[in-house]
Design a protein around this motif. Sequence first.
Motif, PDB file in Angstrom:
ATOM      1  N   ALA A 122       0.833  -1.208   0.000  1.00  0.00           N
ATOM      2  CA  ALA A 122       0.000   0.000   0.000  1.00  0.00           C
ATOM      3  C   ALA A 122       0.866   1.256   0.000  1.00  0.00           C
ATOM      4  O   ALA A 122       0.576   2.231  -0.706  1.00  0.00           O
ATOM      5  CB  ALA A 122      -0.935   0.003   1.206  1.00  0.00           C
ATOM      6  N   HIS A 123       1.952   1.233   0.765  1.00  0.00           N
ATOM      7  CA  HIS A 123       2.860   2.381   0.821  1.00  0.00           C
ATOM      8  C   HIS A 123       3.468   2.650  -0.565  1.00  0.00           C
ATOM      9  O   HIS A 123       3.500   3.793  -1.031  1.00  0.00           O
ATOM     10  CB  HIS A 123       3.963   2.117   1.848  1.00  0.00           C
ATOM     11  N   ALA A 124       3.921   1.598  -1.226  1.00  0.00           N
ATOM     12  CA  ALA A 124       4.514   1.761  -2.558  1.00  0.00           C
ATOM     13  C   ALA A 124       3.479   2.258  -3.563  1.00  0.00           C
ATOM     14  O   ALA A 124       3.766   3.146  -4.370  1.00  0.00           O
ATOM     15  CB  ALA A 124       5.122   0.440  -3.021  1.00  0.00           C
ATOM     16  N   PHE A 125       2.277   1.694  -3.516  1.00  0.00           N
ATOM     17  CA  PHE A 125       1.208   2.131  -4.417  1.00  0.00           C
ATOM     18  C   PHE A 125       0.865   3.603  -4.184  1.00  0.00           C
ATOM     19  O   PHE A 125       0.601   4.340  -5.131  1.00  0.00           O
ATOM     20  CB  PHE A 125      -0.047   1.289  -4.234  1.00  0.00           C
ATOM     21  N   ASN A 126       0.839   4.030  -2.936  1.00  0.00           N
ATOM     22  CA  ASN A 126       0.464   5.413  -2.626  1.00  0.00           C
ATOM     23  C   ASN A 126       1.400   6.425  -3.266  1.00  0.00           C
ATOM     24  O   ASN A 126       0.975   7.520  -3.624  1.00  0.00           O
ATOM     25  CB  ASN A 126       0.399   5.631  -1.114  1.00  0.00           C
ATOM     26  N   ASP A 127       2.679   6.067  -3.416  1.00  0.00           N
ATOM     27  CA  ASP A 127       3.607   6.976  -4.096  1.00  0.00           C
ATOM     28  C   ASP A 127       3.152   7.228  -5.530  1.00  0.00           C
ATOM     29  O   ASP A 127       3.266   8.341  -6.043  1.00  0.00           O
ATOM     30  CB  ASP A 127       5.024   6.402  -4.102  1.00  0.00           C
ATOM     31  N   LEU A 128       2.627   6.194  -6.182  1.00  0.00           N
ATOM     32  CA  LEU A 128       2.134   6.369  -7.557  1.00  0.00           C
ATOM     33  C   LEU A 128       0.790   7.083  -7.580  1.00  0.00           C
ATOM     34  O   LEU A 128       0.556   7.942  -8.425  1.00  0.00           O
ATOM     35  CB  LEU A 128       2.020   5.015  -8.263  1.00  0.00           C
ATOM     36  N   TYR A 129      -0.093   6.720  -6.648  1.00  0.00           N
ATOM     37  CA  TYR A 129      -1.401   7.385  -6.582  1.00  0.00           C
ATOM     38  C   TYR A 129      -1.226   8.891  -6.409  1.00  0.00           C
ATOM     39  O   TYR A 129      -1.994   9.686  -6.961  1.00  0.00           O
ATOM     40  CB  TYR A 129      -2.247   6.843  -5.436  1.00  0.00           C
ATOM     41  N   ALA A 130      -0.200   9.307  -5.667  1.00  0.00           N
ATOM     42  CA  ALA A 130       0.047  10.735  -5.448  1.00  0.00           C
ATOM     43  C   ALA A 130       0.407  11.454  -6.745  1.00  0.00           C
ATOM     44  O   ALA A 130       0.279  12.674  -6.839  1.00  0.00           O
ATOM     45  CB  ALA A 130       1.163  10.926  -4.416  1.00  0.00           C
ATOM     46  N   CYS A 131       0.838  10.708  -7.746  1.00  0.00           N
ATOM     47  CA  CYS A 131       1.153  11.272  -9.064  1.00  0.00           C
ATOM     48  C   CYS A 131       0.064  10.977 -10.078  1.00  0.00           C
ATOM     49  O   CYS A 131       0.290  11.076 -11.283  1.00  0.00           O
ATOM     50  CB  CYS A 131       2.469  10.698  -9.569  1.00  0.00           C
ATOM     51  N   ALA A 132      -1.094  10.581  -9.602  1.00  0.00           N
ATOM     52  CA  ALA A 132      -2.233  10.237 -10.462  1.00  0.00           C
ATOM     53  C   ALA A 132      -1.897   9.081 -11.398  1.00  0.00           C
ATOM     54  O   ALA A 132      -2.323   9.051 -12.543  1.00  0.00           O
ATOM     55  CB  ALA A 132      -2.721  11.458 -11.236  1.00  0.00           C
ATOM     56  N   ALA A 133      -1.100   8.128 -10.916  1.00  0.00           N
ATOM     57  CA  ALA A 133      -0.727   6.972 -11.728  1.00  0.00           C
ATOM     58  C   ALA A 133      -1.347   5.707 -11.144  1.00  0.00           C
ATOM     59  O   ALA A 133      -1.466   5.567  -9.925  1.00  0.00           O
ATOM     60  CB  ALA A 133       0.790   6.834 -11.778  1.00  0.00           C
ATOM     61  N   LYS A 134      -1.714   4.785 -12.025  1.00  0.00           N
ATOM     62  CA  LYS A 134      -2.260   3.498 -11.621  1.00  0.00           C
ATOM     63  C   LYS A 134      -1.129   2.468 -11.691  1.00  0.00           C
ATOM     64  O   LYS A 134      -0.518   2.290 -12.745  1.00  0.00           O
ATOM     65  CB  LYS A 134      -3.394   3.083 -12.548  1.00  0.00           C
ATOM     66  N   PRO A 135      -0.833   1.782 -10.567  1.00  0.00           N
ATOM     67  CA  PRO A 135       0.231   0.769 -10.579  1.00  0.00           C
ATOM     68  C   PRO A 135      -0.082  -0.349 -11.569  1.00  0.00           C
ATOM     69  O   PRO A 135      -1.220  -0.829 -11.653  1.00  0.00           O
ATOM     70  CB  PRO A 135       0.236   0.235  -9.149  1.00  0.00           C
ATOM     71  N   THR A 136       0.932  -0.753 -12.336  1.00  0.00           N
ATOM     72  CA  THR A 136       0.757  -1.821 -13.322  1.00  0.00           C
ATOM     73  C   THR A 136       1.747  -2.968 -13.132  1.00  0.00           C
ATOM     74  O   THR A 136       1.423  -4.110 -13.422  1.00  0.00           O
ATOM     75  CB  THR A 136       0.914  -1.276 -14.756  1.00  0.00           C
ATOM     76  N   ASP A 137       2.956  -2.667 -12.674  1.00  0.00           N
ATOM     77  CA  ASP A 137       4.013  -3.668 -12.561  1.00  0.00           C
ATOM     78  C   ASP A 137       4.825  -3.439 -11.291  1.00  0.00           C
ATOM     79  O   ASP A 137       4.961  -2.298 -10.839  1.00  0.00           O
ATOM     80  CB  ASP A 137       4.956  -3.586 -13.764  1.00  0.00           C
ATOM     81  N   ALA A 138       5.381  -4.537 -10.755  1.00  0.00           N
ATOM     82  CA  ALA A 138       6.189  -4.429  -9.537  1.00  0.00           C
ATOM     83  C   ALA A 138       7.326  -5.442  -9.553  1.00  0.00           C
ATOM     84  O   ALA A 138       7.196  -6.536 -10.106  1.00  0.00           O
ATOM     85  CB  ALA A 138       5.322  -4.656  -8.310  1.00  0.00           C
TER      86      ALA A 138
END
Length: 160
Positions: free
Chosen positions: A73-89
Amino acid sequence: MALVLPPRGESGCSSKVRAAHLLSILDLPESGQFSALSGDSGVLSASSQLVSSIDTISPMTRDAAVFGRIAVAHAFNDLYACAAKPTDACVSFGLDPASIESGDGAALIRSVKSVLDRGKVRLCKAHTYMSQATQVTLSVVGVQNHPLRRMRKGSEYALV
């Protein structure tokens, strides 16, 4: 068995190296180059729509499954803050002998994989290494449909 917590102030993502020390280590001038250290994610050079973030997180709870969910969730939130949807990890697990013997390491890995699956985020690569303390490093990539404008200090913005 429960995960071993690091000393106070050295858990979660709160154990970052101070910016002044990083400027010295990276040999950056004190003014003008600070943007290299700011923000938790950045646009990739391959496409202005691709955003990437990386975090290494130490346990903030003794429950391995909860720790795994929080880390993702912490890693995803960094992308959400940039209006990005996580796709790969890509994920790297540092496991200490106690977490392996107790099953906490396996619970942590299953938890991280479960959250990635639920979010429909592809696990590109996973890696493990022996460590003196349990840690998770997540590198996530996401897509911005509408890149955010860079905010400027002193400017007014409508937050809708």
